[in-house]
Design a protein around this motif. Sequence first.
Motif, PDB file in Angstrom:
ATOM      1  N   GLU A  38     -14.436 -28.947  26.257  1.00  0.00           N
ATOM      2  CA  GLU A  38     -15.803 -28.729  26.464  1.00  0.00           C
ATOM      3  C   GLU A  38     -16.214 -28.232  27.889  1.00  0.00           C
ATOM      4  OE1 GLU A  38     -17.887 -32.087  25.136  1.00  0.00           O
ATOM      5  OE2 GLU A  38     -16.449 -32.565  23.600  1.00  0.00           O
ATOM      6  N   PHE A  39     -15.148 -28.418  28.688  1.00  0.00           N
ATOM      7  CA  PHE A  39     -15.560 -28.161  30.120  1.00  0.00           C
ATOM      8  C   PHE A  39     -14.611 -27.124  30.664  1.00  0.00           C
ATOM      9  CE2 PHE A  39     -17.128 -32.462  29.376  1.00  0.00           C
ATOM     10  CZ  PHE A  39     -18.336 -32.272  29.566  1.00  0.00           C
ATOM     11  N   THR A  40     -13.874 -26.479  29.960  1.00  0.00           N
ATOM     12  CA  THR A  40     -13.042 -25.560  30.227  1.00  0.00           C
ATOM     13  C   THR A  40     -13.566 -24.089  30.287  1.00  0.00           C
ATOM     14  OG1 THR A  40     -11.237 -26.714  29.302  1.00  0.00           O
ATOM     15  CG2 THR A  40     -10.745 -24.623  29.996  1.00  0.00           C
ATOM     16  N   ASP A  41     -13.794 -23.436  31.301  1.00  0.00           N
ATOM     17  CA  ASP A  41     -14.135 -22.022  31.550  1.00  0.00           C
ATOM     18  C   ASP A  41     -13.459 -21.069  30.638  1.00  0.00           C
ATOM     19  OD1 ASP A  41     -15.123 -19.517  32.081  1.00  0.00           O
ATOM     20  OD2 ASP A  41     -15.433 -20.314  34.108  1.00  0.00           O
ATOM     21  N   PRO A  42     -14.001 -20.503  29.622  1.00  0.00           N
ATOM     22  CA  PRO A  42     -13.090 -19.666  28.802  1.00  0.00           C
ATOM     23  C   PRO A  42     -12.593 -18.485  29.600  1.00  0.00           C
ATOM     24  CG  PRO A  42     -15.191 -19.618  28.148  1.00  0.00           C
ATOM     25  CD  PRO A  42     -15.291 -20.738  28.915  1.00  0.00           C
ATOM     26  N   ILE A  61     -19.751  -9.891  25.998  1.00  0.00           N
ATOM     27  CA  ILE A  61     -21.111  -9.436  26.323  1.00  0.00           C
ATOM     28  C   ILE A  61     -21.516 -10.211  27.725  1.00  0.00           C
ATOM     29  CG2 ILE A  61     -23.553  -9.923  25.653  1.00  0.00           C
ATOM     30  CD1 ILE A  61     -22.571  -9.269  22.868  1.00  0.00           C
ATOM     31  N   THR A  62     -21.190 -11.358  28.100  1.00  0.00           N
ATOM     32  CA  THR A  62     -21.271 -11.863  29.212  1.00  0.00           C
ATOM     33  C   THR A  62     -20.580 -11.561  30.209  1.00  0.00           C
ATOM     34  OG1 THR A  62     -20.036 -13.903  28.622  1.00  0.00           O
ATOM     35  CG2 THR A  62     -22.428 -13.968  28.131  1.00  0.00           C
ATOM     36  N   GLY A  63     -19.556 -10.456  30.130  1.00  0.00           N
ATOM     37  CA  GLY A  63     -18.769 -10.123  31.015  1.00  0.00           C
ATOM     38  C   GLY A  63     -17.574 -10.878  31.238  1.00  0.00           C
ATOM     39  N   ASN A  64     -17.026 -11.571  30.410  1.00  0.00           N
ATOM     40  CA  ASN A  64     -15.835 -12.263  30.669  1.00  0.00           C
ATOM     41  C   ASN A  64     -14.868 -12.144  29.476  1.00  0.00           C
ATOM     42  OD1 ASN A  64     -14.501 -14.824  28.867  1.00  0.00           O
ATOM     43  ND2 ASN A  64     -16.744 -15.482  29.330  1.00  0.00           N
ATOM     44  N   PHE A  90     -16.173 -11.601  21.107  1.00  0.00           N
ATOM     45  CA  PHE A  90     -17.246 -10.544  21.524  1.00  0.00           C
ATOM     46  C   PHE A  90     -18.494 -11.257  22.351  1.00  0.00           C
ATOM     47  CE2 PHE A  90     -21.030  -8.108  20.310  1.00  0.00           C
ATOM     48  CZ  PHE A  90     -20.705  -6.834  20.963  1.00  0.00           C
ATOM     49  N   GLY A  91     -18.882 -12.537  22.027  1.00  0.00           N
ATOM     50  CA  GLY A  91     -19.758 -13.288  22.534  1.00  0.00           C
ATOM     51  C   GLY A  91     -19.528 -13.450  24.071  1.00  0.00           C
ATOM     52  N   PRO A 146     -10.857 -12.221  11.924  1.00  0.00           N
ATOM     53  CA  PRO A 146     -11.849 -11.554  11.748  1.00  0.00           C
ATOM     54  C   PRO A 146     -13.322 -12.262  12.353  1.00  0.00           C
ATOM     55  CG  PRO A 146     -10.500 -11.549   9.885  1.00  0.00           C
ATOM     56  CD  PRO A 146      -9.891 -12.377  10.766  1.00  0.00           C
ATOM     57  N   LEU A 147     -13.281 -13.679  12.279  1.00  0.00           N
ATOM     58  CA  LEU A 147     -14.192 -14.244  12.773  1.00  0.00           C
ATOM     59  C   LEU A 147     -13.919 -14.536  14.106  1.00  0.00           C
ATOM     60  CD1 LEU A 147     -14.554 -16.820   9.791  1.00  0.00           C
ATOM     61  CD2 LEU A 147     -16.285 -14.704  10.419  1.00  0.00           C
ATOM     62  N   ARG A 148     -12.833 -14.807  14.538  1.00  0.00           N
ATOM     63  CA  ARG A 148     -12.338 -15.111  16.273  1.00  0.00           C
ATOM     64  C   ARG A 148     -13.024 -13.748  16.977  1.00  0.00           C
ATOM     65  NH1 ARG A 148      -6.674 -15.015  17.673  1.00  0.00           N
ATOM     66  NH2 ARG A 148      -6.290 -15.975  15.718  1.00  0.00           N
ATOM     67  N   TYR A 149     -13.003 -12.610  16.483  1.00  0.00           N
ATOM     68  CA  TYR A 149     -13.746 -11.732  17.234  1.00  0.00           C
ATOM     69  C   TYR A 149     -14.966 -11.838  17.629  1.00  0.00           C
ATOM     70  CZ  TYR A 149     -15.618  -6.929  18.004  1.00  0.00           C
ATOM     71  OH  TYR A 149     -16.327  -5.733  18.388  1.00  0.00           O
ATOM     72  N   PHE A 150     -15.647 -12.373  16.743  1.00  0.00           N
ATOM     73  CA  PHE A 150     -17.207 -12.724  17.429  1.00  0.00           C
ATOM     74  C   PHE A 150     -17.112 -13.540  18.454  1.00  0.00           C
ATOM     75  CE2 PHE A 150     -17.221 -10.988  13.129  1.00  0.00           C
ATOM     76  CZ  PHE A 150     -18.149  -9.643  13.429  1.00  0.00           C
ATOM     77  N   ILE A 151     -16.211 -14.566  18.596  1.00  0.00           N
ATOM     78  CA  ILE A 151     -16.239 -15.581  19.731  1.00  0.00           C
ATOM     79  C   ILE A 151     -16.004 -14.875  20.689  1.00  0.00           C
ATOM     80  CG2 ILE A 151     -15.025 -17.417  20.595  1.00  0.00           C
ATOM     81  CD1 ILE A 151     -14.455 -18.554  18.159  1.00  0.00           C
TER      82      ILE A 151
END
Lengths: 507, 604
Positions: free
Chosen positions: B142-146, A74-77, A70-71, A63-68
């Motif tokens: 820290e430097f891994t592109d997700p 939003i930046t397209g990845n 989602f973040g 439920p919290l990982r969702y927000f990671i």
Amino acid sequence: MATFVIRRLIASVFVLLAATYIMYNLVALSGDPLEDLRQSSAPNKEELIESRIRLLNLDVAPPLRYFIWFGNVITGNFGVTVEGRSVNALLEQALGSTIQLVTISTVVAIFLGLIVGITTALRQYSGYDYSVTFVSFLFFSLPIFWVAVLLKQFVAIGFNDFLENDPQLPLLAVLALAVVSGALWASIIPGSARRKVVTFAIAAAATAAILTVMNVTGWFSSPALTIGGVAIMGLGAAVGFTALITGLKNRRALIAAVAVAGLGIALYFPFQYNLSFYVTEWWMLLALAVLTALVSGAIGYFAGGHDRGPVIRVAVFTGITTAFVIALDRFMMVWDDYATSGRIRGRPIATIGASTPNLEGSLWVQGVDIYTHLLLPTLALILISFATYTRYSRASLLEVLNQDYIRTARAKGLSERTVVVRHAFRNALIPIATIVAFDIGGLIGGAVITERVFGWTGMGSLFQNGLQRVDPNPVMAFFVIVGGLAILFNLIADLVYAALDPRIRVN
Amino acid sequence: MRISRIGAASAATIAASALVLSACAAPQQESEVVEGSSITVAWNQPFYSYNSNTSFGNATANANIVYMTSGAFNYYDNTPELQKDESFGTYEVVSEDPLVVEYTIADGVQWSDGTPVDAADMLLAWAANSGVPNTPDFDPTEFTDPVTGEFTEDYPTDVVFFDGALGGGLENVSQVPEIDGKTITLEYDNIFVDWELVFGVGLPAHVVAQRALGIEDPQEAKDALVEAIQNNDAEALAPISSVWNSDWNFSEMPSEEDANLLVVNGPYVISDFVADQYITLTANENYVGENTPQIEEVTVRFITDPLAAVQALANGEVDVISPQATADVADALAELDGVTVLNSVEGTYEHIDLQFDQSKSGTFSDPLVREAFLKTIPRQQIVDTLIKPLNPEAEVRNSQLFVPGAPGYDDTVGGNGMAENFGEVDIEGAAALLAEAGVTSPEVCILYATNNPRRVNEFALIQESANQAGFNVTDCGSDDWGGLLGTPGAYDASFFGWQSTSLGVTNSSATFRTGGINNLNYYSNPAVDELLTELDTALEPERQIEIQLEIDRLLMDDAYGLTIFQFPGITAYSDRVEGVSPGPLSPTIFWNIWDWTPTDSESE
């Protein structure tokens, strides 16, 4: 209207957000993403588990990982998969191959569905109407994975077996096909019982004759239309389009159409044996199609007299059809080379993948290769979606034909062709337009099973593999794209409806 | 009239057309297909990285391709047994204490671009897979592109991080090894028995150095790399490590300027690669070893669906398949003509463990109860009803430590007592033992994967049998069984699969040692611990087997648990190829790719 669009979009975005939240948690909680590693007895098991936890933030509750997630979205990845591959890169490839797979089937299904739907509406309650209704509901209710496996067994493996050793249609098959075709034409063409019998006889005899000629000339192993076939089809298209669009009485249209067809036939030999060897890229073929349309349009324009519009249309349709038939014949010319090559070994119809590995050859060979690979998945998809289009277009045309203004049109003495083509057909298309818009939106996500069965690595496999590995990132990428498209095309459908039908207002 | 006019017009146009044609010379009228042919193999996952030693590229789909395109000092055959390839190179133990091993590349062995394979390549393999040059306390995440899972641009330029097979054992060689021409000498800090499995030549050192340091000449590039490693020059090693980690991650054919990524030293080279569809390998002209391929071109097609693979085989689109073995696949394959079906075993084996401590009801604290319960496990029945339909030759596995077929397996079956005492279900014996222990209807809650139909069936069989002897078997099964393994107080017994990836003797240590990472049933026996410690340093293969035999026996004496079956595998191939003979360990079907021969003379 702007307020309507904005209001709809805002509401949709919230619905999509809520849906992604639920979906993300459902996927993440559906199993154990470390399952494969837990069973491992590798010496560096600990390191592997740790690196996966770090990579996918598995130490954070879903439920919290969702927000990671989602973040990042939003930046397209869209993050990475369990294997550490970039979902964005996978998505790009997957979208490409899915679009390639579904585009043709959709276009063909719409086209065929409309034609069959309209003809059944015009011959309501005939044997033809009932048969089509039966068949389309039959296919509609079949599960696609089953249809796909059957198609592979009979249309690919069975048909390849047939092609492999001196293909000749057995007499029984010829007779059966002749009877079917006779019955089909007899039920489509109206008239008295005697006329139906005559129609039946002519159609059956023609079919039997064509099939016999195909058998005798070895058509199945080296198909060809030859200049004769091209001439018949080109001139047939000229007469047919004229009859349909302007009526044969319009001599200018007829002359323009025959001239266009004649030009095509005149270019047959130069194209087949010379020009076509210089066509090495797909855009060239497309450019030729555009050129054909322009030249045909010009002929229509100059022959058109004062009522140019319909004449130009007749000429363009005839030109495109003739060009298509010539191209088809050109593809057929390489069929034998293709089928007997070392890569194909006499079994041309493919059950898997998008192309034959390492096959090298001209554009025409590549085209045949694409055809043999797209044939089965396209057939499977068409069989399923065909029913919807025929039913909708039939119902829609019937409804329009019962309107008062159609009766008025008939009463004032317009020909049946004008009534149907000009007055009824166009209005019948309005509701179809919205269905088509829906379907295009649903296409990308709609071929999950088909893709898997036919070995296409598209959106479907992205979704399915993600689900199997309990890997939310690719599943969510699929979900966001498909959900977003559904919302977008729903909106477009509403707007299109409003634009086409003045009685509807979007407010 | 009109019709005849149209007829006349078309006759005229055809004549005109013929006339136009006669004016131009037609180009060549040969076949438009460019010929060539290949054997095609189906695999269920696409290839995506050529460096299968990184945590990113660590997958069978990658390892298979790497195997076919790389020379190696040794490899597993289908026995399974470790085979040496002396045409690639030789190795020998120079000293046992401290353990010193010397590897020498054979003369003439070269990369596909003609550069010789030598000690520089091995030095790079050591540096990358031992992780010794890595900057301490550096956290690469820290430097891994997700987005891509690869490293970002702001990755520090002076930090060395090789994402190699860390924890694999090579980190025991902490001093920079000495090199000389084609020889490298590895000195282990501690005796490490599985030394034979951890070292090989990986990526070409000259290409890594060319890409990382921008040096054109292969020899100069190699020299620079050797110098950087020997002097622990962080500035040069940082780009080298970054190139080693990331550059070989390609999921389609690399572009022209990246063609040096395809430099390999094995029987085959990668000649074509279409993303998510297939990868084609062609015989390597510069290969000099003895594993010379007989088939000019091998294409691996990526087909996920097992039944789709079967139909592709039936249609002649693929020649060899090795799908996941299910009843549907077995039935479908049985229908095909001209197809040889091989039933085999895979590396994973099913086993049932009893919780010695931290169990739910404490039932198994008493050895008599453990023994009684094991006597009721219907192993033969499980194999007969669930596995035989997929592999008619399937047998019950009777050893915790030895893979069936591997050296020592037959001895242990004769001596450990698993076959003797627990070979057949003995309800009466079990009931008698329970009476002796003085317990009535002890509860046994079993953890297993409820989302796996085969395991649900196994549970039902075990439950039925054990209840007859007076046990009260209850269902602790869960979808999330993997996460529950080892949870204190959650269950009394569990069955699942262990996957053997190698015959390394240290693998069992984590499972049976007190507190080991895979010791999920809190087993503890000082005698076993002692033997495992000795095993870690026993270099003699005979002594290794002796110790393992002894451990296997002690485990059975303690009624540790039972092994049930080896997972069934299925391989089928068409009559266009001969010589396919899959083994249980990676690279399963591909291990003898060079022995495959085409039968179709036309396709030569």
